[in-house]
Motif scaffolding. Structure first.
Motif, PDB file in Angstrom:
ATOM      1  N   ARG A  31      42.531  39.732  24.582  1.00 60.37           N
ATOM      2  CA  ARG A  31      41.770  39.203  25.712  1.00 60.37           C
ATOM      3  C   ARG A  31      42.679  38.398  26.643  1.00 60.37           C
ATOM      4  O   ARG A  31      43.449  37.559  26.182  1.00 60.37           O
ATOM      5  CB  ARG A  31      40.634  38.330  25.168  1.00 60.37           C
ATOM      6  CG  ARG A  31      39.658  37.900  26.223  1.00 60.37           C
ATOM      7  CD  ARG A  31      38.315  37.537  25.614  1.00 60.37           C
ATOM      8  NE  ARG A  31      37.586  38.753  25.220  1.00 60.37           N
ATOM      9  CZ  ARG A  31      36.497  38.723  24.453  1.00 60.37           C
ATOM     10  NH1 ARG A  31      36.046  37.604  23.971  1.00 60.37           N
ATOM     11  NH2 ARG A  31      35.878  39.854  24.175  1.00 60.37           N
ATOM     12  N   GLY A  32      42.612  38.726  27.942  1.00 63.89           N
ATOM     13  CA  GLY A  32      43.388  38.007  28.940  1.00 63.89           C
ATOM     14  C   GLY A  32      44.795  38.542  29.153  1.00 63.89           C
ATOM     15  O   GLY A  32      45.497  38.084  30.055  1.00 63.89           O
ATOM     16  N   ARG A  35      47.724  41.133  30.428  1.00 65.99           N
ATOM     17  CA  ARG A  35      47.899  42.109  31.516  1.00 65.99           C
ATOM     18  C   ARG A  35      48.986  43.076  31.087  1.00 65.99           C
ATOM     19  O   ARG A  35      50.113  42.656  30.814  1.00 65.99           O
ATOM     20  CB  ARG A  35      48.282  41.415  32.833  1.00 65.99           C
ATOM     21  CG  ARG A  35      47.121  40.670  33.501  1.00 65.99           C
ATOM     22  CD  ARG A  35      47.489  40.205  34.910  1.00 65.99           C
ATOM     23  NE  ARG A  35      48.731  39.463  34.917  1.00 65.99           N
ATOM     24  CZ  ARG A  35      48.816  38.159  34.633  1.00 65.99           C
ATOM     25  NH1 ARG A  35      47.727  37.442  34.379  1.00 65.99           N
ATOM     26  NH2 ARG A  35      49.987  37.570  34.615  1.00 65.99           N
ATOM     27  N   ARG A  85      36.583  36.414  45.360  1.00 62.17           N
ATOM     28  CA  ARG A  85      37.809  36.521  44.558  1.00 62.17           C
ATOM     29  C   ARG A  85      38.820  37.487  45.161  1.00 62.17           C
ATOM     30  O   ARG A  85      40.018  37.355  44.930  1.00 62.17           O
ATOM     31  CB  ARG A  85      37.481  36.903  43.107  1.00 62.17           C
ATOM     32  CG  ARG A  85      36.971  35.688  42.331  1.00 62.17           C
ATOM     33  CD  ARG A  85      36.876  35.968  40.860  1.00 62.17           C
ATOM     34  NE  ARG A  85      35.652  36.712  40.566  1.00 62.17           N
ATOM     35  CZ  ARG A  85      35.402  37.289  39.403  1.00 62.17           C
ATOM     36  NH1 ARG A  85      36.287  37.227  38.430  1.00 62.17           N
ATOM     37  NH2 ARG A  85      34.271  37.924  39.207  1.00 62.17           N
ATOM     38  N   SER A 107      45.381  35.948  39.952  1.00 63.66           N
ATOM     39  CA  SER A 107      44.441  34.826  39.938  1.00 63.66           C
ATOM     40  C   SER A 107      43.215  35.109  39.065  1.00 63.66           C
ATOM     41  O   SER A 107      42.450  34.195  38.761  1.00 63.66           O
ATOM     42  CB  SER A 107      43.979  34.509  41.370  1.00 63.66           C
ATOM     43  OG  SER A 107      43.055  35.501  41.802  1.00 63.66           O
ATOM     44  N   LEU A 108      43.022  36.370  38.674  1.00 60.82           N
ATOM     45  CA  LEU A 108      41.818  36.717  37.922  1.00 60.82           C
ATOM     46  C   LEU A 108      41.965  36.312  36.467  1.00 60.82           C
ATOM     47  O   LEU A 108      43.042  36.416  35.896  1.00 60.82           O
ATOM     48  CB  LEU A 108      41.556  38.224  37.986  1.00 60.82           C
ATOM     49  CG  LEU A 108      41.280  38.814  39.361  1.00 60.82           C
ATOM     50  CD1 LEU A 108      41.156  40.330  39.253  1.00 60.82           C
ATOM     51  CD2 LEU A 108      40.029  38.210  39.979  1.00 60.82           C
ATOM     52  N   ASP A 109      40.846  35.925  35.890  1.00 64.89           N
ATOM     53  CA  ASP A 109      40.830  35.538  34.488  1.00 64.89           C
ATOM     54  C   ASP A 109      40.221  36.707  33.706  1.00 64.89           C
ATOM     55  O   ASP A 109      39.127  36.601  33.179  1.00 64.89           O
ATOM     56  CB  ASP A 109      39.989  34.262  34.385  1.00 64.89           C
ATOM     57  CG  ASP A 109      39.914  33.747  32.981  1.00 64.89           C
ATOM     58  OD1 ASP A 109      40.801  34.109  32.172  1.00 64.89           O
ATOM     59  OD2 ASP A 109      38.963  33.011  32.681  1.00 64.89           O
ATOM     60  N   VAL A 110      40.937  37.843  33.695  1.00 68.66           N
ATOM     61  CA  VAL A 110      40.368  39.036  33.063  1.00 68.66           C
ATOM     62  C   VAL A 110      41.508  39.858  32.464  1.00 68.66           C
ATOM     63  O   VAL A 110      42.654  39.770  32.916  1.00 68.66           O
ATOM     64  CB  VAL A 110      39.544  39.853  34.107  1.00 68.66           C
ATOM     65  CG1 VAL A 110      40.424  40.396  35.215  1.00 68.66           C
ATOM     66  CG2 VAL A 110      38.744  40.974  33.463  1.00 68.66           C
ATOM     67  N   THR A 111      41.194  40.608  31.420  1.00 69.89           N
ATOM     68  CA  THR A 111      42.174  41.515  30.822  1.00 69.89           C
ATOM     69  C   THR A 111      42.443  42.657  31.804  1.00 69.89           C
ATOM     70  O   THR A 111      41.502  43.197  32.386  1.00 69.89           O
ATOM     71  CB  THR A 111      41.605  42.096  29.507  1.00 69.89           C
ATOM     72  OG1 THR A 111      41.142  41.018  28.695  1.00 69.89           O
ATOM     73  CG2 THR A 111      42.650  42.900  28.758  1.00 69.89           C
TER      74      THR A 111
END
Ligand code: ADP
Ligand code: ADP
Length: 228
Positions: free
Chosen positions: A29-30, A32, A127, A185-189
Motif C-alpha cells: 500500500r502506497g 509507486r 487534486r 502528491s497523491l496518497d495512493v498506490t
C-alpha cells in the motif's frame, strides 16, 4: 493486505499466443511502481488482468486482499472499483458533455449521490488542478488537461490502486512536469506502465521489467537506470 498481489499468473490468448508465464508481483500500500519492458512483453495483458477484463488463465490476483473471481459478479464490481485504470488515450475515457459529469459518472454508477458525489467530484478535480474547468466540455481542453481529467475520473472512484498506461506520452515538458507533481502528491498506490525511464525514475522508487511474459527484474529504479 498489500494493494496488489499477483501469484503465478499465466495466460494464453484464444489464438494460443502465450503472453504471461507465471508472473508474481506484490505491491504494498502506497508504493509507486513502474512496469517496464519491450513491446509484446505482456504489460497490457497483465494490466487487463488486474481488474478482471481478462481472466481464465492460471494463477491468482488479489486487490487489497480481495481475490478476483471471474464467476462472482459482485466481487468483480468491487475489484473494478478498487483498480482505477487510466488508459493511454484520455479520449477513450471522456465522453460526457462536461468535465464534471465525466468525473461524476464512475461514482454515480456505484450509487454515490448528493453531497458525497459533489465532494468526490470536487476533490478529484482539485487534486489534478482542474476544478476551474469543471463545467467545460472535455473536448475544449488541451491534451494534457484531458489526461489530468482522465486521472480525476479514476480518483473519484477512490481506488486502492491507480494504474496508468504511458502517462507521459504526448505531453510537452510542462505537461509532464505538472502530471508528475500531481502523481507525487497523491496518497495512493501507483502502478505505471511506461517506456519513459527518466519519468519512471522520477516517480517510482521501484521498477519491474517484464520481458517475454516473465519478470526479468524487480529492483530500485535508480539501479536499473545506472545499468542502462
Ligand atoms: P502496447 O505495446 O501499447 O501494449 P500493442 O501494440 O502491443 O500495444 O497492442 C495493441 C492492441 O493490439 C492491443 O489491444 C493488443 O491486445 C492487440 N494485439 C497485440 N498483439 C496482438 C496479436 N498478436 N493478435 C491480436 N491482437 C493483438
Ligand atoms: P505489451 O503490452 O508489453 O506490448 P501485450 O500484453 O500487448 O504486450 O502482448 C503480449 C503478447 O501477447 C504479445 O506476443 C502479443 O502479440 C500477444 N497479444 C496481445 N494481445 C493479443 C490478442 N488479443 N490476441 C493474441 N495475442 C495477443
Amino acid at each position: 493486505a498489500p494493494s496488489l498481489e499477483v501469484r503465478g499468473l499465466a495466460y494464453a490468448y484464444p489464438d494460443g499466443t502465450q503472453a504471461l508465464f507465471g508472473v508474481d508481483l506484490t505491491i504494498g500500500r502506497g508504493e509507486r511502481v513502474a512496469l517496464l519492458g519491450p513491446n509484446g512483453a505482456g504489460k497490457t495483458t497483465l494490466v487487463l488482468h488486474l481488474n478482471g477484463i481478462l481472466a481464465g488463465g492460471l494463477g491468482a490476483v488479489s486487490v487489497g486482499g480481495l481475490r478476483i473471481d471471474p464467476g462472482d459478479r459482485r466481487g468483480l464490481r468491487e475489484i473494478r472499483r478498487r483498480v482505477g485504470i487510466v488508459f493511454q488515450d484520455p479520449d477513450d475515457q471522456l465522453f460526457m458533455p462536461t468535465v464534471r459529469e465525466d468525473v461524476a459518472f464512475g461514482p454515480a454508477n456505484l450509487g454515490v449521490r448528493g453531497a458525497e458525489l459533489d465532494r468526490r467530484v470536487a476533490g478529484a478535480l482539485e487534486r489534478v488542478g482542474m476544478l476551474d474547468v469543471a463545467d467545460r466540455p472535455p473536448q475544449h481542453l488541451s491534451f494534457g488537461q484531458r489526461r489530468r481529467v482522465a486521472v480525476a475520473t479514476v480518483l473519484a472512484m477512490e481506488p486502492e490502486i491507480l494504474v496508468l498506461d504511458e502517462p507521459s506520452s504526448n505531453l510537452d515538458p510542462a505537461g509532464r512536469r505538472e502530471l508528475a507533481e500531481i502523481l507525487l502528491s497523491l496518497d495512493v498506490t501507483v502502478l505505471m506502465v511506461t517506456h519513459d525511464l527518466p519519468y519512471a525514475a522520477e516517480l517510482c522508487p521501484r521498477s519491474v521489467i517484464l520481458s517475454g511474459g516473465v519478470i526479468a527484474a524487480d529492483a530500485p529504479t535508480l539501479e536499473l537506470l545506472a545499468e542502462e
